[in-house]
Scaffold this active site. Structure first.
Site, PDB file in Angstrom:
ATOM      1  N   ASP A  24       0.953  -1.146   0.191  1.00  0.00           N
ATOM      2  CA  ASP A  24      -0.011  -0.155   0.177  1.00  0.00           C
ATOM      3  C   ASP A  24       0.850   1.093   0.019  1.00  0.00           C
ATOM      4  O   ASP A  24       1.985   1.114   0.833  1.00  0.00           O
ATOM      5  CB  ASP A  24      -0.938  -0.062   1.279  1.00  0.00           C
ATOM      6  CG  ASP A  24      -2.045   1.308   1.126  1.00  0.00           C
ATOM      7  OD1 ASP A  24      -2.241   1.299  -0.082  1.00  0.00           O
ATOM      8  OD2 ASP A  24      -2.604   1.594   2.091  1.00  0.00           O
TER       9      ASP A  24
ATOM     10  N   TYR B 183       0.537  10.295  -9.215  1.00  0.00           N
ATOM     11  CA  TYR B 183       0.953  11.792  -8.828  1.00  0.00           C
ATOM     12  C   TYR B 183       2.570  11.851  -9.524  1.00  0.00           C
ATOM     13  O   TYR B 183       3.065  13.043  -9.240  1.00  0.00           O
ATOM     14  CB  TYR B 183       1.190  12.023  -7.371  1.00  0.00           C
ATOM     15  CG  TYR B 183      -0.085  12.043  -6.736  1.00  0.00           C
ATOM     16  CD1 TYR B 183      -1.038  13.075  -6.987  1.00  0.00           C
ATOM     17  CD2 TYR B 183      -0.615  10.849  -6.041  1.00  0.00           C
ATOM     18  CE1 TYR B 183      -2.463  12.923  -6.275  1.00  0.00           C
ATOM     19  CE2 TYR B 183      -1.601  10.730  -5.430  1.00  0.00           C
ATOM     20  CZ  TYR B 183      -2.824  11.638  -5.571  1.00  0.00           C
ATOM     21  OH  TYR B 183      -3.988  11.857  -4.965  1.00  0.00           O
TER      22      TYR B 183
HETATM   23  P1  IMP Z   1      -2.075   2.114  -3.920  1.00  0.00           P
HETATM   24  O1  IMP Z   1      -0.968   1.505  -3.270  1.00  0.00           O
HETATM   25  O2  IMP Z   1      -2.397   1.137  -5.109  1.00  0.00           O
HETATM   26  O3  IMP Z   1      -3.412   1.869  -3.154  1.00  0.00           O
HETATM   27  O4  IMP Z   1      -1.784   3.322  -4.164  1.00  0.00           O
HETATM   28  C1  IMP Z   1      -2.481   4.518  -3.916  1.00  0.00           C
HETATM   29  C2  IMP Z   1      -2.184   5.603  -4.856  1.00  0.00           C
HETATM   30  O5  IMP Z   1      -0.978   6.417  -4.439  1.00  0.00           O
HETATM   31  C3  IMP Z   1      -2.230   5.163  -6.341  1.00  0.00           C
HETATM   32  O6  IMP Z   1      -3.179   5.249  -6.993  1.00  0.00           O
HETATM   33  C4  IMP Z   1      -1.370   6.746  -6.629  1.00  0.00           C
HETATM   34  O7  IMP Z   1      -2.218   7.752  -6.738  1.00  0.00           O
HETATM   35  C5  IMP Z   1      -0.403   6.992  -5.269  1.00  0.00           C
HETATM   36  N1  IMP Z   1       0.858   6.309  -5.673  1.00  0.00           N
HETATM   37  C6  IMP Z   1       1.247   5.245  -5.054  1.00  0.00           C
HETATM   38  N2  IMP Z   1       2.680   5.012  -5.713  1.00  0.00           N
HETATM   39  C7  IMP Z   1       2.948   5.942  -6.559  1.00  0.00           C
HETATM   40  C8  IMP Z   1       3.957   6.117  -7.259  1.00  0.00           C
HETATM   41  O8  IMP Z   1       5.152   5.439  -7.347  1.00  0.00           O
HETATM   42  N3  IMP Z   1       3.927   7.201  -8.021  1.00  0.00           N
HETATM   43  C9  IMP Z   1       2.884   7.933  -8.286  1.00  0.00           C
HETATM   44  N4  IMP Z   1       1.760   7.828  -7.443  1.00  0.00           N
HETATM   45  C10 IMP Z   1       1.948   6.662  -6.709  1.00  0.00           C
END
Ligand code: IMP
Length: 215
Positions: free
Chosen positions: A78, A172
């Site tokens: 996460d 982002y």
């Molecule tokens: P999850 O870990 O897939 O729930 O990611 C949560 C959110 O954090 C993603 O949808 C992105 O918006 C942001 N995020 C996580 N890792 C990255 C990254 O490496 N680059 C840019 N955004 C990120």
């Protein structure tokens, strides 16, 4: 050899994880298990969500017919963005930051999340636009369900720009400039990002833990 089920459908994350952990392991992703349950990420910490996702999927695999043979771990990450001027927001809500404002359901398109972030920071000068990406990876044993689920964390410090730049990456990335650089993650390209990123730093901690268990 471990079989590692990478619990994501995000192909950027799969590529990053495989390139860092190397070819000692066999990799599978959620694309190999179309029937896998959608885990609701409703915990208020990255670690809470990562552990919940890894454990729910390992229990689902253990209960089913198509669990791969041998040593099997579910890796769930996460991650998100913490902006200091916003008291750490969007944090665990990074994927649905725009929807939280509009009252919409589920995750928001990256462009909408980025647009909201720029709006929230419109009056904040460069020196106060500090931020970091954070990642926690949980490794749940899908054979021995009683085993502990360790977590590995990583962070990448930087700042939020005033407008998006670059075509690479996801989320982002077009707004985030890591410390020591003048270009965004989306401009720097995968190779550089994979060296610096929050996920890379968490994976660099997971890697020796896995290798120590290969025997
Ligand atoms: P999850 O870990 O897939 O729930 O990611 C949560 C959110 O954090 C993603 O949808 C992105 O918006 C942001 N995020 C996580 N890792 C990255 C990254 O490496 N680059 C840019 N955004 C990120």
């Amino acid at each position: 050899m471990f079989t590692l089920l990478i619990a994501t459908r995000n192909r950027h994350k799969v590529g990053e994880i495989q390139s860092i952990l190397g070819d000692l392991h066999r990799y599978m992703t959620l694309a190999d298990f179309p029937g896998a349950p959608e885990v609701v990420e409703d915990r208020n910490t990255f670690a809470g969500n990562a552990v919940k996702k890894a454990q729910e999927l390992s229990r689902w695999l253990a209960a089913g017919q198509d669990r791969p043979e041998g040593r099997l771990l579910v890796l769930a990450d996460d991650s998100g963005l913490e902006v200091d001027a916003l008291n750490g927001a969007p944090g665990v809500y990074s994927a649905r930051y725009a929807a939280l404002e509009s009252g919409g359901e589920g995750n928001s398109p990256d462009s909408e999340n980025n647009a909201r972030l720029l709006r929230e920071l419109a009056d904040i000068p460069t020196e106060h636009r500090t931020a970091r990406f954070r990642c926690v990876i949980a490794a749940a044993d899908a054979v021995d369900l009683e085993a502990e689920t360790p977590t590995f964390d990583g962070a990448c410090e930087g700042r939020i720009e005033f407008e998006p730049a670059g075509e690479g990456g996801f989320g982002y990335d077009p707004l985030f400039v890591p410390d020591g650089f003048e270009q965004s993650f989306a401009e720097l390209g995968e190779e550089t990002k994979n060296r610096l990123s929050h996920r890379a730093r968490a994976l660099e901690k997971l890697k020796p833990w896995l290798e120590a268990r290969l025997g």
